[in-house]
Motif scaffolding. Structure first.
Motif, short mmCIF file in Angstrom:
data_model
loop_
_atom_site.label_atom_id
_atom_site.label_comp_id
_atom_site.label_asym_id
_atom_site.label_seq_id
_atom_site.Cartn_x
_atom_site.Cartn_y
_atom_site.Cartn_z
N ARG A 241 18.76 -18.42 111.23
CA ARG A 241 17.98 -19.73 111.30
C ARG A 241 17.35 -20.12 109.75
NH1 ARG A 241 14.66 -15.95 113.59
NH2 ARG A 241 12.58 -16.13 112.84
N GLU A 242 17.25 -21.63 109.66
CA GLU A 242 16.56 -21.84 108.48
C GLU A 242 15.39 -21.29 108.47
OE1 GLU A 242 16.84 -25.93 107.59
OE2 GLU A 242 19.27 -26.04 107.71
N GLY A 243 14.86 -21.08 107.24
CA GLY A 243 13.49 -20.56 107.13
C GLY A 243 12.84 -19.12 107.45
N SER A 244 14.12 -18.16 107.94
CA SER A 244 13.73 -17.07 108.58
C SER A 244 12.99 -16.02 107.47
CB SER A 244 15.07 -16.33 109.16
OG SER A 244 16.00 -15.86 108.26
N CYS B 83 14.90 -14.17 105.64
CA CYS B 83 15.92 -12.85 105.44
C CYS B 83 16.93 -13.30 104.84
CB CYS B 83 16.37 -12.48 107.02
SG CYS B 83 17.62 -11.32 106.83
N GLY B 84 16.63 -12.65 103.70
CA GLY B 84 17.82 -13.26 102.48
C GLY B 84 19.36 -12.83 102.96
N GLU B 85 19.58 -11.72 103.56
CA GLU B 85 20.81 -11.65 103.84
C GLU B 85 21.38 -12.55 104.95
OE1 GLU B 85 18.72 -7.61 103.06
OE2 GLU B 85 18.13 -9.53 104.25
N ALA B 86 20.59 -13.06 106.01
CA ALA B 86 21.01 -14.04 106.94
C ALA B 86 21.07 -15.26 106.44
CB ALA B 86 20.07 -14.03 108.09
N GLU B 87 20.06 -15.75 105.40
CA GLU B 87 20.26 -17.15 104.82
C GLU B 87 21.37 -17.12 104.03
OE1 GLU B 87 16.57 -17.48 103.09
OE2 GLU B 87 15.41 -18.03 104.76
N ALA B 88 21.74 -15.92 103.17
CA ALA B 88 22.88 -16.08 102.37
C ALA B 88 24.24 -16.45 103.26
CB ALA B 88 23.00 -14.81 101.36
N LEU B 89 24.32 -15.73 104.50
CA LEU B 89 25.60 -15.83 105.09
C LEU B 89 25.70 -17.22 105.80
CD1 LEU B 89 28.02 -14.42 106.45
CD2 LEU B 89 26.70 -13.68 108.18
N LEU B 90 24.45 -17.76 105.99
CA LEU B 90 24.37 -19.19 106.64
C LEU B 90 25.03 -20.09 105.61
CD1 LEU B 90 20.95 -19.40 108.58
CD2 LEU B 90 23.26 -19.52 109.40
N LEU C 71 27.22 -19.55 103.16
CA LEU C 71 28.61 -19.21 103.16
C LEU C 71 29.46 -20.12 104.02
CD1 LEU C 71 31.07 -17.66 101.73
CD2 LEU C 71 30.33 -15.91 103.63
N VAL C 72 29.01 -20.09 105.48
CA VAL C 72 29.56 -20.60 106.49
C VAL C 72 29.51 -21.82 106.72
CG1 VAL C 72 29.61 -20.26 109.11
CG2 VAL C 72 29.58 -18.34 107.67
N GLN C 73 28.44 -22.61 106.33
CA GLN C 73 27.99 -23.84 106.54
C GLN C 73 28.96 -24.82 106.20
OE1 GLN C 73 25.29 -25.28 108.02
NE2 GLN C 73 26.29 -27.00 107.83
N PRO C 74 29.80 -24.91 105.16
CA PRO C 74 30.85 -25.93 104.96
C PRO C 74 32.16 -25.75 105.84
CG PRO C 74 30.00 -24.80 102.56
CD PRO C 74 29.49 -24.05 103.98
N LEU C 75 32.25 -24.58 106.56
CA LEU C 75 33.17 -24.47 107.28
C LEU C 75 32.97 -24.25 108.77
CD1 LEU C 75 34.33 -20.83 105.50
CD2 LEU C 75 35.37 -23.19 104.99
N ARG C 76 31.77 -24.64 109.26
CA ARG C 76 31.49 -24.38 110.63
C ARG C 76 32.40 -25.18 111.39
NH1 ARG C 76 27.25 -26.38 112.75
NH2 ARG C 76 26.89 -24.54 114.17
N ALA D 132 26.39 -14.37 115.83
CA ALA D 132 27.33 -14.83 116.64
C ALA D 132 27.34 -16.37 116.86
CB ALA D 132 27.76 -14.14 117.93
N GLY D 133 26.12 -16.86 116.74
CA GLY D 133 25.77 -18.31 117.21
C GLY D 133 25.82 -19.13 115.74
N ILE D 134 26.22 -18.51 114.48
CA ILE D 134 26.13 -19.39 113.37
C ILE D 134 27.24 -20.27 112.95
CG2 ILE D 134 24.87 -17.63 112.42
CD1 ILE D 134 27.51 -16.90 110.64
N THR D 135 28.26 -20.44 113.80
CA THR D 135 29.14 -21.38 113.55
C THR D 135 29.50 -22.61 114.63
OG1 THR D 135 31.14 -20.14 114.65
CG2 THR D 135 30.54 -19.62 112.23
N GLY D 136 29.17 -22.33 116.10
CA GLY D 136 29.63 -23.09 117.00
C GLY D 136 30.96 -23.03 117.34
#
Length: 307
Positions: A145-148, A150-157, A159-164, A263-267
């Protein structure tokens, strides 16, 4: 009433950790294996057939960990995306090596059918230390989630954002280990100043479906494929696995977005989290890796024609 577990060696029972306790915890962590040797070297070999991209990095105490994603070379924006993630919890070894085994042995079967995006090791510092958390004692799989922070999670978010909107299927590869009960859940309770309530580690493979978007036929297809590789976890005497009701053999459900799980990052329409049990006397490490790769193949084989 349960009292806080008195045995965890860091912190004061009932009081959440401060930076001092986090530093004490971090100082006690030991590097056991090499992300560069075990993961990056295998990804380097995949450049012959795939595009490899560095989508970010994390640096801890002067050590930089590149975060790597493997993409289909024939990427076509007209096709749906199949996302595979492993090593969100670095200590869950078959999540990392199962993703790599899928890339090395099976991914070419999907050329021209789906755009593959595979991130074999989301949390490399945790991989090296065989730990659930990252350097900051954060659980990446509660941090998508935004603002967590956690650098690892934020980087993956990122990466995936433009493809969701184009992700059809996302399979996140995990393990449930005996150390969940002996180390990681007691550590979490101590960190958060909460009571530790012992649980039960199931013997076998199971899946976590999304309670807000259940896909029972999809989950069943994966269970059927994995059952040919390793055994499926039975429900306990309460009809549960790790405290959640079993909705079908080897399947439980979580609200994945509410919990900020990977598992919830893309919808995506089709999502699942695998859970392999590597400590079972009935399963070898090779079987665990093979079960993860089989789960990925089954997820794609079901989702692509049903997309």
């Amino acid at each position: 009433m349960h009292s806080p577990a008195p045995f965890y060696p860091i912190g004061t029972p009932g009081i959440a950790w401060t930076d001092a306790e986090r530093l004490q915890w971090r100082t006690g962590q030991t590097r056991h294996r090499s992300y560069a040797d075990d993961v990056m070297a295998r990804i380097e070999q995949l450049r012959r057939g795939f595009d490899v991209r560095e989508y970010g990095d994390v640096t801890y105490e002067g050590v930089r960990f590149p975060l790597l994603a493997v993409r289909s070379r024939d990427w076509d924006d007209a096709r749906p995306v199949g996302l595979v993630t492993g090593g969100v919890h670095g200590y869950e070894t078959s999540g990392v090596h199962g993703a790599l085994e899928f890339l090395e042995r099976y991914a070419t079967q999907y050329v021209g059918r789906v755009n593959l995006l595979v991130v074999p090791c989301v949390s490399p510092w945790g991989y090296e230390r065989i730990h659930r958390w990252n350097f900051d004692a954060l659980d990446p799989n509660r941090s998508f989630r935004e603002g967590s922070g956690c650098g690892e999670a934020e980087a993956l978010l990122r990466l995936v954002q433009p493809l969701r909107s184009r992700v059809l299927v996302h399979i996140d590869l995990h393990e449930t280990t005996d150390s969940d009960e002996s180390e990681f859940r007691p550590a979490k309770a101590a960190r958060d100043g909460e009571a530790f309530e012992p649980g039960h580690v199931p013997d076998g493979f199971y899946l976590v479906d999304d309670s807000e978007n259940p896909q029972p036929a999809f989950q069943q297809a994966i269970i059927d494929a994995v059952a040919r590789v390793t055994h499926i976890a039975p429900a306990d005497e309460r009809g549960e696995i790790i405290g959640s009701a079993v909705v079908a053999p080897g399947v439980i459900r979580y609200p994945v977005r509410e919990l900020s799980l990977c598992a919830g990052i893309t919808g995506a329409r089709y999502t699942t989290t695998t859970e392999v049990y590597p400590d079972s006397p009935r399963a070898s490490s090779e079987q665990c890796n093979a079960a993860q790769a089989a789960a990925v193949c089954a997820a794609l084989d079901y989702a692509i024609p049903h997309g």
